[in-house]
Design a protein around this motif. Structure first.
Motif, PDB file in Angstrom:
ATOM      1  N   LYS A   1       0.838  -1.211   0.000  1.00  0.00           N
ATOM      2  CA  LYS A   1       0.000   0.000   0.000  1.00  0.00           C
ATOM      3  C   LYS A   1       0.867   1.253   0.000  1.00  0.00           C
ATOM      4  CE  LYS A   1      -3.132   2.458   2.963  1.00  0.00           C
ATOM      5  NZ  LYS A   1      -3.403   2.556   4.375  1.00  0.00           N
ATOM      6  N   SER A   2       1.916   1.252   0.811  1.00  0.00           N
ATOM      7  CA  SER A   2       2.830   2.394   0.863  1.00  0.00           C
ATOM      8  C   SER A   2       3.528   2.633  -0.475  1.00  0.00           C
ATOM      9  CB  SER A   2       3.887   2.183   1.949  1.00  0.00           C
ATOM     10  OG  SER A   2       3.277   2.156   3.212  1.00  0.00           O
ATOM     11  N   ALA A   3       3.738   1.542  -1.216  1.00  0.00           N
ATOM     12  CA  ALA A   3       4.365   1.639  -2.539  1.00  0.00           C
ATOM     13  C   ALA A   3       3.328   1.922  -3.630  1.00  0.00           C
ATOM     14  CB  ALA A   3       5.119   0.353  -2.852  1.00  0.00           C
ATOM     15  N   LYS A   4       2.079   2.159  -3.218  1.00  0.00           N
ATOM     16  CA  LYS A   4       0.971   2.435  -4.132  1.00  0.00           C
ATOM     17  C   LYS A   4       0.676   1.267  -5.077  1.00  0.00           C
ATOM     18  CE  LYS A   4       1.411   7.494  -4.055  1.00  0.00           C
ATOM     19  NZ  LYS A   4       1.844   7.610  -2.753  1.00  0.00           N
ATOM     20  N   LEU A   5       0.951   0.060  -4.612  1.00  0.00           N
ATOM     21  CA  LEU A   5       0.632  -1.164  -5.347  1.00  0.00           C
ATOM     22  C   LEU A   5      -0.610  -1.765  -4.689  1.00  0.00           C
ATOM     23  CD1 LEU A   5       4.279  -2.486  -5.694  1.00  0.00           C
ATOM     24  CD2 LEU A   5       2.874  -1.459  -7.495  1.00  0.00           C
ATOM     25  N   TYR A   6      -1.730  -1.128  -4.941  1.00  0.00           N
ATOM     26  CA  TYR A   6      -2.954  -1.411  -4.200  1.00  0.00           C
ATOM     27  C   TYR A   6      -3.517  -2.813  -4.443  1.00  0.00           C
ATOM     28  CZ  TYR A   6      -2.543   3.570  -3.413  1.00  0.00           C
ATOM     29  OH  TYR A   6      -2.063   4.807  -3.062  1.00  0.00           O
ATOM     30  N   ASP A   7      -3.435  -3.305  -5.667  1.00  0.00           N
ATOM     31  CA  ASP A   7      -3.936  -4.664  -5.933  1.00  0.00           C
ATOM     32  C   ASP A   7      -3.173  -5.700  -5.116  1.00  0.00           C
ATOM     33  OD1 ASP A   7      -5.841  -3.722  -7.685  1.00  0.00           O
ATOM     34  OD2 ASP A   7      -4.646  -4.103  -9.481  1.00  0.00           O
ATOM     35  N   LYS A   8      -1.857  -5.554  -5.056  1.00  0.00           N
ATOM     36  CA  LYS A   8      -1.052  -6.482  -4.250  1.00  0.00           C
ATOM     37  C   LYS A   8      -1.368  -6.308  -2.772  1.00  0.00           C
ATOM     38  CE  LYS A   8       1.949  -8.853  -5.530  1.00  0.00           C
ATOM     39  NZ  LYS A   8       1.937 -10.279  -5.863  1.00  0.00           N
ATOM     40  N   ALA A   9      -1.566  -5.076  -2.338  1.00  0.00           N
ATOM     41  CA  ALA A   9      -1.906  -4.819  -0.930  1.00  0.00           C
ATOM     42  C   ALA A   9      -3.188  -5.538  -0.555  1.00  0.00           C
ATOM     43  CB  ALA A   9      -2.038  -3.316  -0.692  1.00  0.00           C
ATOM     44  N   ILE A  10      -4.216  -5.395  -1.382  1.00  0.00           N
ATOM     45  CA  ILE A  10      -5.500  -6.046  -1.108  1.00  0.00           C
ATOM     46  C   ILE A  10      -5.321  -7.563  -1.060  1.00  0.00           C
ATOM     47  CG2 ILE A  10      -7.784  -6.521  -2.077  1.00  0.00           C
ATOM     48  CD1 ILE A  10      -7.712  -3.566  -3.101  1.00  0.00           C
ATOM     49  N   GLU A  11      -4.536  -8.098  -1.981  1.00  0.00           N
ATOM     50  CA  GLU A  11      -4.286  -9.542  -2.017  1.00  0.00           C
ATOM     51  C   GLU A  11      -3.750 -10.047  -0.676  1.00  0.00           C
ATOM     52  OE1 GLU A  11      -1.063 -12.496  -4.199  1.00  0.00           O
ATOM     53  OE2 GLU A  11      -1.613 -10.622  -5.190  1.00  0.00           O
ATOM     54  N   TYR A  12      -2.776  -9.332  -0.121  1.00  0.00           N
ATOM     55  CA  TYR A  12      -2.174  -9.781   1.136  1.00  0.00           C
ATOM     56  C   TYR A  12      -3.035  -9.464   2.349  1.00  0.00           C
ATOM     57  CZ  TYR A  12       1.747 -11.396  -1.469  1.00  0.00           C
ATOM     58  OH  TYR A  12       2.515 -12.113  -2.338  1.00  0.00           O
ATOM     59  N   PHE A  13      -3.809  -8.385   2.303  1.00  0.00           N
ATOM     60  CA  PHE A  13      -4.766  -8.143   3.383  1.00  0.00           C
ATOM     61  C   PHE A  13      -5.797  -9.259   3.444  1.00  0.00           C
ATOM     62  CE2 PHE A  13      -3.941  -3.339   2.869  1.00  0.00           C
ATOM     63  CZ  PHE A  13      -3.009  -3.342   3.887  1.00  0.00           C
ATOM     64  N   LEU A  14      -6.276  -9.698   2.282  1.00  0.00           N
ATOM     65  CA  LEU A  14      -7.267 -10.776   2.249  1.00  0.00           C
ATOM     66  C   LEU A  14      -6.701 -12.097   2.768  1.00  0.00           C
ATOM     67  CD1 LEU A  14      -9.074  -9.998  -1.126  1.00  0.00           C
ATOM     68  CD2 LEU A  14      -9.958  -9.663   1.202  1.00  0.00           C
ATOM     69  N   ILE A  15      -5.437 -12.370   2.479  1.00  0.00           N
ATOM     70  CA  ILE A  15      -4.806 -13.582   3.011  1.00  0.00           C
ATOM     71  C   ILE A  15      -4.731 -13.499   4.531  1.00  0.00           C
ATOM     72  CG2 ILE A  15      -2.685 -14.949   3.114  1.00  0.00           C
ATOM     73  CD1 ILE A  15      -2.211 -14.101   0.150  1.00  0.00           C
ATOM     74  N   SER A  16      -4.361 -12.332   5.044  1.00  0.00           N
ATOM     75  CA  SER A  16      -4.288 -12.135   6.493  1.00  0.00           C
ATOM     76  C   SER A  16      -5.647 -12.394   7.133  1.00  0.00           C
ATOM     77  CB  SER A  16      -3.812 -10.716   6.800  1.00  0.00           C
ATOM     78  OG  SER A  16      -3.791 -10.480   8.183  1.00  0.00           O
ATOM     79  N   ILE A  17      -6.703 -11.873   6.511  1.00  0.00           N
ATOM     80  CA  ILE A  17      -8.056 -12.062   7.033  1.00  0.00           C
ATOM     81  C   ILE A  17      -8.460 -13.539   6.965  1.00  0.00           C
ATOM     82  CG2 ILE A  17     -10.497 -11.571   6.584  1.00  0.00           C
ATOM     83  CD1 ILE A  17      -9.521  -8.743   5.647  1.00  0.00           C
ATOM     84  N   LYS A  18      -8.083 -14.201   5.887  1.00  0.00           N
ATOM     85  CA  LYS A  18      -8.429 -15.617   5.740  1.00  0.00           C
ATOM     86  C   LYS A  18      -7.775 -16.460   6.838  1.00  0.00           C
ATOM     87  CE  LYS A  18      -8.369 -19.392   2.431  1.00  0.00           C
ATOM     88  NZ  LYS A  18      -7.958 -19.839   1.100  1.00  0.00           N
ATOM     89  N   ILE A  19      -6.529 -16.141   7.181  1.00  0.00           N
ATOM     90  CA  ILE A  19      -5.813 -16.889   8.213  1.00  0.00           C
ATOM     91  C   ILE A  19      -6.416 -16.627   9.593  1.00  0.00           C
ATOM     92  CG2 ILE A  19      -3.595 -17.131   9.419  1.00  0.00           C
ATOM     93  CD1 ILE A  19      -2.250 -16.522   6.692  1.00  0.00           C
ATOM     94  N   LYS A  20      -6.742 -15.365   9.860  1.00  0.00           N
ATOM     95  CA  LYS A  20      -7.271 -15.009  11.184  1.00  0.00           C
ATOM     96  C   LYS A  20      -8.412 -13.997  11.007  1.00  0.00           C
ATOM     97  CE  LYS A  20      -5.746 -13.755  15.815  1.00  0.00           C
ATOM     98  NZ  LYS A  20      -6.495 -14.725  16.528  1.00  0.00           N
ATOM     99  N   PRO A  21      -9.608 -14.496  10.802  1.00  0.00           N
ATOM    100  CA  PRO A  21     -10.759 -13.621  10.504  1.00  0.00           C
ATOM    101  C   PRO A  21     -11.057 -12.567  11.566  1.00  0.00           C
ATOM    102  CG  PRO A  21     -11.305 -15.903  10.054  1.00  0.00           C
ATOM    103  CD  PRO A  21      -9.964 -15.905  10.746  1.00  0.00           C
ATOM    104  N   ASP A  22     -10.696 -12.806  12.807  1.00  0.00           N
ATOM    105  CA  ASP A  22     -10.997 -11.840  13.865  1.00  0.00           C
ATOM    106  C   ASP A  22      -9.875 -10.809  14.055  1.00  0.00           C
ATOM    107  OD1 ASP A  22      -9.268 -13.786  14.888  1.00  0.00           O
ATOM    108  OD2 ASP A  22     -10.117 -13.671  16.905  1.00  0.00           O
ATOM    109  N   TYR A  23      -8.856 -10.837  13.226  1.00  0.00           N
ATOM    110  CA  TYR A  23      -7.776  -9.839  13.279  1.00  0.00           C
ATOM    111  C   TYR A  23      -8.275  -8.592  12.572  1.00  0.00           C
ATOM    112  CZ  TYR A  23      -3.034  -7.920  12.760  1.00  0.00           C
ATOM    113  OH  TYR A  23      -1.910  -7.132  12.812  1.00  0.00           O
ATOM    114  N   ILE A  24      -8.430  -7.491  13.290  1.00  0.00           N
ATOM    115  CA  ILE A  24      -9.099  -6.300  12.751  1.00  0.00           C
ATOM    116  C   ILE A  24      -8.182  -5.382  11.937  1.00  0.00           C
ATOM    117  CG2 ILE A  24     -10.811  -6.321  14.581  1.00  0.00           C
ATOM    118  CD1 ILE A  24      -9.282  -3.942  15.836  1.00  0.00           C
ATOM    119  N   GLU A  25      -6.901  -5.519  12.036  1.00  0.00           N
ATOM    120  CA  GLU A  25      -5.980  -4.580  11.389  1.00  0.00           C
ATOM    121  C   GLU A  25      -6.141  -4.482   9.865  1.00  0.00           C
ATOM    122  OE1 GLU A  25      -3.371  -1.553  11.719  1.00  0.00           O
ATOM    123  OE2 GLU A  25      -4.140  -2.705  13.395  1.00  0.00           O
ATOM    124  N   PRO A  26      -6.234  -5.571   9.141  1.00  0.00           N
ATOM    125  CA  PRO A  26      -6.348  -5.425   7.672  1.00  0.00           C
ATOM    126  C   PRO A  26      -7.659  -4.785   7.258  1.00  0.00           C
ATOM    127  CG  PRO A  26      -6.222  -7.765   8.243  1.00  0.00           C
ATOM    128  CD  PRO A  26      -6.175  -6.970   9.506  1.00  0.00           C
TER     129      PRO A  26
END
Length: 65
Positions: free
Chosen positions: A40-65
């Motif tokens: 996200k900081s590098a303005k590569l938003y598609d990649k950012a979303i991809e990794y945020f979604l993986i984080s959510i998939k691993i731990k759905p109750d993690y609110i940060e992403p």
């Protein structure tokens, strides 16, 4: 000394660093979130979303992403 030099390459930027962490700890939800932040900081938003979604998939109750 050679190992230190090689390890320093990992610290060249946040994307390289967090990609290394994700590779070594594929079930670490925070690593995926931090990699998303780095993209996200590098303005590569598609990649950012991809990794945020993986984080959510691993731990759905993690609110940060």
């Amino acid at each position: 000394m050679i190992l230190s030099i090689e390890r320093n390459k990992i610290w060249q930027n946040d994307i390289v660093l967090w990609n290394d962490v994700v590779k070594k700890s594929p079930s670490n939800h925070r690593a995926y979130n931090n990699l998303g932040i780095a993209y996200k900081s590098a303005k590569l938003y598609d990649k950012a979303i991809e990794y945020f979604l993986i984080s959510i998939k691993i731990k759905p109750d993690y609110i940060e992403p």
